[in-house]
Design a protein around this motif. Structure first.
Motif, mmCIF file in Angstrom:
data_model
loop_
_atom_site.group_PDB
_atom_site.id
_atom_site.type_symbol
_atom_site.label_atom_id
_atom_site.label_comp_id
_atom_site.label_asym_id
_atom_site.label_seq_id
_atom_site.Cartn_x
_atom_site.Cartn_y
_atom_site.Cartn_z
ATOM 1 N N GLU A 51 24.965 -7.182 -20.663
ATOM 2 C CA GLU A 51 25.176 -7.415 -22.088
ATOM 3 C C GLU A 51 24.157 -6.901 -22.915
ATOM 4 N N GLU A 52 23.008 -6.198 -22.506
ATOM 5 C CA GLU A 52 22.072 -5.497 -23.508
ATOM 6 C C GLU A 52 22.255 -4.068 -23.236
ATOM 7 N N PRO A 53 23.059 -3.273 -24.185
ATOM 8 C CA PRO A 53 23.236 -1.849 -24.123
ATOM 9 C C PRO A 53 21.852 -0.823 -24.115
ATOM 10 N N ASP A 54 20.954 -1.499 -24.877
ATOM 11 C CA ASP A 54 19.617 -1.049 -24.913
ATOM 12 C C ASP A 54 18.733 -0.764 -23.818
ATOM 13 N N SER A 55 19.086 -1.823 -22.962
ATOM 14 C CA SER A 55 17.861 -2.101 -22.141
ATOM 15 C C SER A 55 18.179 -1.070 -20.791
ATOM 16 N N GLN A 56 16.898 -0.570 -20.544
ATOM 17 C CA GLN A 56 17.134 0.538 -19.225
ATOM 18 C C GLN A 56 16.234 -0.104 -17.972
ATOM 19 N N MET A 57 16.990 0.544 -16.891
ATOM 20 C CA MET A 57 16.464 0.118 -15.717
ATOM 21 C C MET A 57 15.485 1.096 -15.296
ATOM 22 N N THR A 58 14.292 0.613 -14.535
ATOM 23 C CA THR A 58 13.188 1.402 -14.194
ATOM 24 C C THR A 58 13.254 1.393 -12.502
ATOM 25 N N VAL A 59 12.669 2.395 -11.909
ATOM 26 C CA VAL A 59 12.851 2.308 -10.471
ATOM 27 C C VAL A 59 12.223 1.295 -9.630
ATOM 28 N N GLY A 60 11.250 0.692 -10.346
ATOM 29 C CA GLY A 60 10.670 -0.482 -9.632
ATOM 30 C C GLY A 60 11.561 -1.751 -9.875
ATOM 31 N N ASN A 61 11.914 -1.901 -11.112
ATOM 32 C CA ASN A 61 13.194 -2.766 -11.185
ATOM 33 C C ASN A 61 14.481 -2.869 -10.161
ATOM 34 N N ALA A 62 14.771 -1.429 -10.030
ATOM 35 C CA ALA A 62 16.014 -1.244 -9.426
ATOM 36 C C ALA A 62 15.703 -1.440 -7.708
ATOM 37 N N VAL A 63 14.545 -1.241 -7.395
ATOM 38 C CA VAL A 63 14.214 -1.610 -5.963
ATOM 39 C C VAL A 63 13.790 -2.822 -5.657
ATOM 40 N N PHE A 64 13.186 -3.687 -6.717
ATOM 41 C CA PHE A 64 12.521 -4.767 -6.292
ATOM 42 C C PHE A 64 13.105 -6.094 -6.947
ATOM 43 N N MET A 65 13.674 -5.813 -8.029
ATOM 44 C CA MET A 65 14.091 -6.975 -8.610
ATOM 45 C C MET A 65 15.943 -7.149 -8.535
ATOM 46 N N ASP A 66 16.350 -8.203 -8.723
ATOM 47 C CA ASP A 66 17.732 -8.356 -8.589
ATOM 48 C C ASP A 66 18.387 -9.172 -9.966
ATOM 49 N N PHE A 67 18.367 -7.926 -10.854
ATOM 50 C CA PHE A 67 18.908 -8.387 -12.065
ATOM 51 C C PHE A 67 20.439 -8.758 -12.158
ATOM 52 N N TRP A 68 21.204 -8.194 -11.092
ATOM 53 C CA TRP A 68 22.568 -8.643 -11.153
ATOM 54 C C TRP A 68 22.878 -9.677 -10.261
ATOM 55 N N GLU A 69 21.807 -10.279 -9.515
ATOM 56 C CA GLU A 69 21.959 -11.507 -8.518
ATOM 57 C C GLU A 69 22.750 -10.978 -7.484
ATOM 58 N N LEU A 70 22.798 -10.009 -6.920
ATOM 59 C CA LEU A 70 23.636 -9.321 -5.795
ATOM 60 C C LEU A 70 22.983 -9.974 -4.477
ATOM 61 N N CYS A 71 21.766 -10.534 -4.453
ATOM 62 C CA CYS A 71 21.405 -11.092 -3.194
ATOM 63 C C CYS A 71 21.974 -12.222 -2.718
ATOM 64 N N ASP A 72 22.494 -12.955 -3.699
ATOM 65 C CA ASP A 72 22.990 -14.480 -3.661
ATOM 66 C C ASP A 72 24.308 -14.155 -3.205
ATOM 67 N N GLU A 73 25.008 -12.994 -3.289
ATOM 68 C CA GLU A 73 26.404 -12.936 -2.653
ATOM 69 C C GLU A 73 26.499 -12.930 -1.233
#
Length: 73
Positions: A51-73
């Motif tokens: 929902e935030e079009p200007d928010s950018q993903m970093t390598v660290g966030n992509a590797v270590f964070m679960d922003f889309w809550e994929l680990c709960d599925e």
């Protein structure tokens, strides 16, 4: 001079020895170390929050964070 903030190198010889043991072990297991600057690189065309079009993903966030809550599925 003084200790503060985040650094990606050890402050003492004891930290260095422990760090080397961990790095060597992980390297033998097929892993490699990312530097702090590498984790701050931006992944183009991947947004952190849908929902935030200007928010950018970093390598660290992509590797270590679960922003889309994929680990709960």
């Amino acid at each position: 001079y003084y200790l503060d903030s985040f650094r990606d190198e050890p402050y003492t010889k004891k930290q260095y020895r422990i760090e080397q043991m961990i790095i060597d072990f992980l390297k033998e297991e097929g892993y490699f170390r990312l530097s702090y600057s590498e984790t701050e690189e931006i992944c183009p065309n991947i947004r952190k929050f849908r929902e935030e079009p200007d928010s950018q993903m970093t390598v660290g966030n992509a590797v270590f964070m679960d922003f889309w809550e994929l680990c709960d599925e």
